[in-house]
Structure formats: structure tokens, C-alpha cells
Design an enzyme around this catalytic site. Structure first.
Site, PDB file in Angstrom:
ATOM      1  CG  ASP A   1      31.601  -5.819  -5.896  1.00  9.52           C
ATOM      2  OD1 ASP A   1      32.313  -5.368  -7.027  1.00  9.52           O
ATOM      3  OD2 ASP A   1      30.670  -6.809  -5.803  1.00  9.52           O
TER       4      ASP A   1
ATOM      5  CG  HIS B   1      12.804  16.791 -14.891  1.00 12.82           C
ATOM      6  ND1 HIS B   1      12.055  16.128 -15.770  1.00 12.82           N
ATOM      7  CD2 HIS B   1      12.949  17.865 -16.266  1.00 12.82           C
ATOM      8  CE1 HIS B   1      12.555  15.873 -16.931  1.00 12.82           C
ATOM      9  NE2 HIS B   1      12.417  16.999 -17.567  1.00 12.82           N
TER      10      HIS B   1
ATOM     11  CB  CYS C   1      29.437  -4.538  -8.269  1.00 17.23           C
ATOM     12  SG  CYS C   1      27.328  -4.346  -8.698  1.00 17.23           S
TER      13      CYS C   1
ATOM     14  CB  THR D   1      25.397  -6.304 -12.239  1.00 18.14           C
ATOM     15  OG1 THR D   1      24.860  -6.137 -10.843  1.00 18.14           O
ATOM     16  CG2 THR D   1      25.412  -8.688 -12.188  1.00 18.14           C
TER      17      THR D   1
ATOM     18  CG  HIS E   1      14.934  14.067 -17.507  1.00 14.08           C
ATOM     19  ND1 HIS E   1      14.099  13.428 -18.614  1.00 14.08           N
ATOM     20  CD2 HIS E   1      15.365  14.875 -18.084  1.00 14.08           C
ATOM     21  CE1 HIS E   1      13.263  13.292 -19.504  1.00 14.08           C
ATOM     22  NE2 HIS E   1      14.797  14.953 -19.045  1.00 14.08           N
TER      23      HIS E   1
END
Ligand code: RB5
Length: 142
Positions: free
Chosen positions: A8, A131, A63, A65, A96
Site C-alpha cells: 500500500d 514442523h 504496508c 507496519t 518452521h
């Protein structure tokens, strides 16, 4: 290995910088293409659907954050988007969690760290074994 990248406005500048740095990878830019304000769920969902359909092997989402766009991507069936702030979490996301999308925050990491995180993510294989059982349980939740 085909990789899609999208952002964004909060991740736009970092996307442009990463496109210049990640030249050893086949990167397809899915936008946004300017710093004008847009809605991160649109770009997160669009890229995630194209990774889920196997059109791309991996995705990179940015974005401000990295939080909103990773939440949006994780709503798409088959997507495991990991928000990473350092190379350790990027390595573990692949080893993992078999993450297929890397999310980062354009207002959180600088281009040097983001490049290292992306290279680590894209160059690390899933370990499988115990995993795989845990990832299968995530898939069963869908
Ligand atoms: C946009 O201002 C910002 O909210 C967005 O880029 C992101 O950080 C949301 O999680």
C-alpha cells in the site's frame, strides 16, 4: 522461483527500493504504483490469491507496519503470511512455518534490513518433519 511483491502507500517506497535490490529474483510488481493513499486489504488479498493459486511461489507484502496487509493475506485459504522484523524471524518463518508470504513494515525496517530479511526468507527451505505436522494442523483450521 516466481515472486510477487505488492504494497500500500505505507510500503510503496520500500517496494520500489526492494525491486532495485532483489535483482537475482524474478519479481512481479502487483502495485501500488504511487504514494497515493490506497487500502492495504485490496493489495494483500490480490497478491495472496495469486500465491494460493500457485501462479507465484512466494509473495512479499509491505504496508506501514506490515500488520494490516499480513492480516488480510492470512484470510486467504492456503496462505501463511509471516510479519518479520529481522533475519531470525524470516529464517524461522520458512524453516518452521513454511510461510509463503513475507510481510514487512515500510515504516519499521529500512532498506538494508529489509533486503537482508527478504534474501533470508527467499533462500531458506522448509524443514518439514515435526514442523509439517504443525503446519498441517494450521491448514486443518481453514
Ligand atoms: C496506512 O496508513 C497504514 O495504516 C497501513 O499502511 C498499515 O500500517 C496497516 O496496518
Amino acid at each position: 522461483m516466481k515472486i510477487a511483491i505488492a504494497a500500500d502507500h505505507g510500503g510503496f517506497e520500500l517496494k520500489e527500493q526492494l525491486r532495485e535490490r532483489l535483482t537475482t529474483f524474478s519479481l512481479t510488481d502487483l502495485g501500488t504504483h504511487s504514494a497515493d493513499s490506497v487500502d492495504y486489504p485490496d493489495f494483500g488479498a490480490s497478491l495472496a490469491k495469486r500465491v494460493a493459486s500457485k501462479e507465484f511461489d512466494f509473495g512479499i507484502l509491505l504496508c506501514g507496519t506490515g500488520i494490516g496487509i499480513s492480516i488480510a493475506a492470512n484470510k486467504v485459504k492456503g496462505i501463511r503470511a509471516a510479519l518479520c522484523h529481522n533475519t531470525y524471524t524470516a529464517e524461522m518463518a520458512r524453516k518452521h512455518n513454511d510461510a509463503n508470504i513475507l510481510a514487512m513494515g515500510g515504516r519499521v525496517v529500512d532498506i538494508e534490513l529489509a533486503t537482508q530479511i527478504a534474501q533470508t526468507f527467499l533462500n531458506t527451505a522448509f524443514e518439514g518433519g515435526r514442523h509439517a505436522r504443525r503446519v498441517d494442523k494450521i491448514t486443518a483450521l481453514e
